[in-house]
Enzyme design. Structure first.
Site, PDB file in Angstrom:
ATOM      1  N   GLY A  32     -33.126  -5.902  10.807  1.00  0.00           N
ATOM      2  CA  GLY A  32     -31.743  -5.681  11.173  1.00  0.00           C
ATOM      3  C   GLY A  32     -30.687  -6.364  10.328  1.00  0.00           C
ATOM      4  CD  GLU A  61     -44.326  -1.554   9.396  1.00  0.00           C
ATOM      5  OE1 GLU A  61     -45.402  -1.944   9.880  1.00  0.00           O
ATOM      6  OE2 GLU A  61     -43.932  -0.382   9.487  1.00  0.00           O
TER       7      GLU A  61
END
Length: 196
Positions: A32, A61
């Protein structure tokens, strides 16, 4: 991450980079935040058990990076991104990246492994990437992007940079064959000589 963004190898919020700190933890870019302008205090630290040691929101991830580090003790850095040409190859069935076109591509990349599709950010994807990482440092993830592994951040970045150029060369070579121009790949003996 800033270099990946400047080179057009990822988007402002896409991709993630990590580096092993020691046998117990690694640093990873968070989720983000604008990847083109991250500062040192915007990097998360994660244990090999998956515990976040920072207050930052972890990349989806993170699990993939963690499982690769656990599977490959020699890997010190991982770069995952979505370069245009390499990502296009991730969606092309039966059309492999030709790393035999130039000595540099073969020497840097070798055979590219293809990771079967799994939803991004899932344990399934993390397991598939870790499994394929045992065969290659260069992974094209079906319908997603690419992940490159290295003994340093620079080495992992270099692989993703060379991979993107190699994908572009593969397209150019294919276009040439459509016009009847033969493509001259490195033969087996030439490839073997580069690996010794």
């Amino acid at each position: 991450m800033a270099r990946l963004y400047r080179r057009g190898l990822t988007t402002s919020l896409g991709g993630n980079v990590s580096v092993r700190v020691d046998g117990n933890s690694f640093l990873i870019t968070p989720s983000g935040l604008d990847k083109s302008s991250l500062s040192g205090d915007q990097i998360a630290q994660v244990t090999m058990e998956g515990r976040n040691l920072s207050s930052l929101k972890l990349s989806i991830e993170t699990g993939m990076h963690r499982l690769v580090y656990l599977a490959r003790m020699d890997v010190q850095a991982i770069v995952h991104a979505h370069p245009l040409y390499a990502s296009a190859f991730s969606a092309l069935a039966g059309c492999p990246v030709d790393t035999r076109l130039t000595a540099e591509a073969w020497w840097q990349l070798g055979e590219v492994a293809v990771v079967p599709y799994a939803k991004m950010g899932t344990e399934e994807l993390a397991r598939k990437v870790a499994e394929k990482s045992l065969r290659s440092d260069v992974l094209v993830m079906e319908n997603h992007g690419v992940t490159c592994l290295g003994r340093s951040l620079l080495e992992a970045f270099e692989k993703i940079d060379v991979l993107e150029r190699c994908c572009q060369m593969t397209v150019i070579a294919w276009q040439a064959t459509q016009k009847g121009i033969a493509v001259r790949d490195l033969d087996q003996a030439q490839r073997d000589a580069l690996r010794t």
